[in-house]
Design a protein around this motif. Sequence first.
Motif, PDB file in Angstrom:
ATOM      1  N   GLY A 169       1.570  -7.566  -7.848  1.00 25.29           N
ATOM      2  CA  GLY A 169       0.788  -6.954  -6.334  1.00 25.29           C
ATOM      3  C   GLY A 169       2.016  -6.368  -5.461  1.00 25.29           C
ATOM      4  O   GLY A 169       3.007  -5.843  -6.034  1.00 25.29           O
ATOM      5  N   PHE A 170       1.900  -6.787  -4.248  1.00 21.03           N
ATOM      6  CA  PHE A 170       2.716  -6.211  -3.035  1.00 21.03           C
ATOM      7  C   PHE A 170       3.825  -7.098  -3.201  1.00 21.03           C
ATOM      8  O   PHE A 170       3.836  -8.071  -2.582  1.00 21.03           O
ATOM      9  CB  PHE A 170       2.129  -6.254  -1.854  1.00 21.03           C
ATOM     10  N   ASN A 171       5.114  -6.684  -3.566  1.00 22.89           N
ATOM     11  CA  ASN A 171       6.006  -7.746  -3.828  1.00 22.89           C
ATOM     12  C   ASN A 171       7.510  -7.372  -3.460  1.00 22.89           C
ATOM     13  O   ASN A 171       8.653  -7.736  -3.707  1.00 22.89           O
ATOM     14  CB  ASN A 171       6.523  -8.139  -5.508  1.00 22.89           C
ATOM     15  N   ARG A 172       7.443  -6.453  -2.038  1.00 23.98           N
ATOM     16  CA  ARG A 172       8.516  -5.927  -1.592  1.00 23.98           C
ATOM     17  C   ARG A 172       9.361  -7.138  -1.187  1.00 23.98           C
ATOM     18  O   ARG A 172      10.693  -6.801  -0.914  1.00 23.98           O
ATOM     19  CB  ARG A 172       8.124  -4.898  -0.589  1.00 23.98           C
ATOM     20  N   MET A 173       8.814  -8.115  -0.509  1.00 18.25           N
ATOM     21  CA  MET A 173       9.738  -9.045  -0.034  1.00 18.25           C
ATOM     22  C   MET A 173       9.831 -10.524  -0.913  1.00 18.25           C
ATOM     23  O   MET A 173      10.226 -11.448  -0.602  1.00 18.25           O
ATOM     24  CB  MET A 173       9.124  -9.913   1.347  1.00 18.25           C
ATOM     25  N   THR A 175       7.580 -21.524   0.778  1.00 16.54           N
ATOM     26  CA  THR A 175       7.856 -20.102   0.721  1.00 16.54           C
ATOM     27  C   THR A 175       6.866 -19.217   1.863  1.00 16.54           C
ATOM     28  O   THR A 175       5.674 -20.238   2.134  1.00 16.54           O
ATOM     29  CB  THR A 175       7.450 -19.560  -0.695  1.00 16.54           C
ATOM     30  N   ARG A 176       6.898 -18.376   1.984  1.00 16.01           N
ATOM     31  CA  ARG A 176       6.168 -17.473   2.821  1.00 16.01           C
ATOM     32  C   ARG A 176       5.463 -16.374   2.167  1.00 16.01           C
ATOM     33  O   ARG A 176       4.890 -15.244   2.503  1.00 16.01           O
ATOM     34  CB  ARG A 176       6.871 -16.895   4.096  1.00 16.01           C
ATOM     35  N   CYS A 177       5.413 -16.512   0.669  1.00 17.43           N
ATOM     36  CA  CYS A 177       4.774 -15.659  -0.053  1.00 17.43           C
ATOM     37  C   CYS A 177       3.081 -15.583   0.454  1.00 17.43           C
ATOM     38  O   CYS A 177       2.554 -16.374   0.332  1.00 17.43           O
ATOM     39  CB  CYS A 177       4.851 -16.108  -1.438  1.00 17.43           C
ATOM     40  N   PRO A 178       2.847 -14.283   0.653  1.00 16.39           N
ATOM     41  CA  PRO A 178       1.330 -14.150   1.056  1.00 16.39           C
ATOM     42  C   PRO A 178       0.399 -14.710   0.059  1.00 16.39           C
ATOM     43  O   PRO A 178      -0.690 -15.214   0.392  1.00 16.39           O
ATOM     44  CB  PRO A 178       1.199 -12.759   1.069  1.00 16.39           C
ATOM     45  N   TYR A 179       0.739 -14.692  -1.209  1.00 16.00           N
ATOM     46  CA  TYR A 179      -0.198 -15.000  -2.375  1.00 16.00           C
ATOM     47  C   TYR A 179      -0.286 -16.420  -2.385  1.00 16.00           C
ATOM     48  O   TYR A 179      -1.104 -17.132  -2.963  1.00 16.00           O
ATOM     49  CB  TYR A 179       0.204 -14.330  -3.781  1.00 16.00           C
ATOM     50  N   PHE A 180       0.874 -17.408  -2.068  1.00 16.07           N
ATOM     51  CA  PHE A 180       0.788 -18.731  -2.016  1.00 16.07           C
ATOM     52  C   PHE A 180      -0.155 -19.163  -0.901  1.00 16.07           C
ATOM     53  O   PHE A 180      -0.785 -20.085  -1.113  1.00 16.07           O
ATOM     54  CB  PHE A 180       2.429 -19.120  -1.592  1.00 16.07           C
ATOM     55  N   TYR A 181      -0.131 -18.418   0.125  1.00 17.64           N
ATOM     56  CA  TYR A 181      -1.037 -18.763   1.068  1.00 17.64           C
ATOM     57  C   TYR A 181      -2.447 -18.489   1.170  1.00 17.64           C
ATOM     58  O   TYR A 181      -3.498 -19.071   1.505  1.00 17.64           O
ATOM     59  CB  TYR A 181      -0.558 -18.367   2.480  1.00 17.64           C
ATOM     60  N   VAL A 210      10.566 -16.293  -2.870  1.00 18.93           N
ATOM     61  CA  VAL A 210      11.593 -16.592  -2.052  1.00 18.93           C
ATOM     62  C   VAL A 210      11.635 -17.752  -0.971  1.00 18.93           C
ATOM     63  O   VAL A 210      10.571 -18.048  -0.460  1.00 18.93           O
ATOM     64  CB  VAL A 210      12.348 -15.388  -1.377  1.00 18.93           C
ATOM     65  N   HIS A 211      12.891 -18.165  -1.189  1.00 17.90           N
ATOM     66  CA  HIS A 211      12.963 -19.345  -0.077  1.00 17.90           C
ATOM     67  C   HIS A 211      13.175 -18.716   1.405  1.00 17.90           C
ATOM     68  O   HIS A 211      13.815 -17.786   1.688  1.00 17.90           O
ATOM     69  CB  HIS A 211      14.123 -20.120  -0.362  1.00 17.90           C
ATOM     70  N   PRO A 212      12.386 -19.058   2.296  1.00 17.38           N
ATOM     71  CA  PRO A 212      12.373 -18.500   3.803  1.00 17.38           C
ATOM     72  C   PRO A 212      13.522 -18.652   4.863  1.00 17.38           C
ATOM     73  O   PRO A 212      13.531 -18.003   5.829  1.00 17.38           O
ATOM     74  CB  PRO A 212      11.240 -18.563   4.367  1.00 17.38           C
ATOM     75  N   SER A 213      14.260 -19.703   4.222  1.00 16.08           N
ATOM     76  CA  SER A 213      15.054 -20.360   5.657  1.00 16.08           C
ATOM     77  C   SER A 213      16.464 -19.333   5.704  1.00 16.08           C
ATOM     78  O   SER A 213      16.909 -19.022   4.923  1.00 16.08           O
ATOM     79  CB  SER A 213      15.769 -21.619   5.319  1.00 16.08           C
TER      80      SER A 213
END
Length: 222
Positions: free
Chosen positions: A84-88, A58-64, A101-104
């Motif tokens: 948090g900020f979860n628009r995406m 995932t590209r979730c910013p909280y994951f990174y 979410v899965h980014p592919s």
Amino acid sequence: EETAEGGLRVGAQVRNSDLAADPRVRSRYPMLTQALLAGASGQIRNKASTSGNLLQRTRCPYFYDRNMPCNKREPGTGCAALQGFNRMHAVLGESEACIAVHPSDMAVAMAGLDARIETISPGGETRTISIGDLHRLPEATPHVETVLGHGEMIAAVTLPPPPPGQQVYRKVRDRASYAFALVSVAAIVEKSGDRIRSARIAMGGVAAKPWRATEAEHMLTG
């Protein structure tokens, strides 16, 4: 390579750029080409592989962000994205443990095409998995992202013969290039006059896996 049934078998290490440019893909699976070209940048597509694209995280910013709790990165620590900020983030198939979410883009088109995933285990055993069954929903174990076993590798992806109807891939994002989907749709619609004979709809950017909208398909054809 061609299959006996009239589909295509794509090796795990085929580059995204080569897959998108292949004349057979462009003519028979145009939404796959559209999805690949909508993803990342040209430089990344020149390096990204078929299997790597399917298995990207995932590209979730909280994951990174290692300063934030993340059940996918460290099980049991919590999910910062929930408040948090979860628009995406996910609106389908989510859980209290994770809304990433899965980014592919490629995987969404392949879900609409009913692709099959061929795998091989360390012991040499092989199996075939429907792309709809490859990725797991988060539930209570978001760190377990696929049904692959320990050491099991993707060997190839097989695309069935192209279904009848018109194919299209559409992606809504914040900027025109190099951005992940707010929502994407891969659709195949076959019409007869004013009636829809068959429909396939897969969505991206809304769940931890490509989301096949089977209820919408039935409504359109029912």
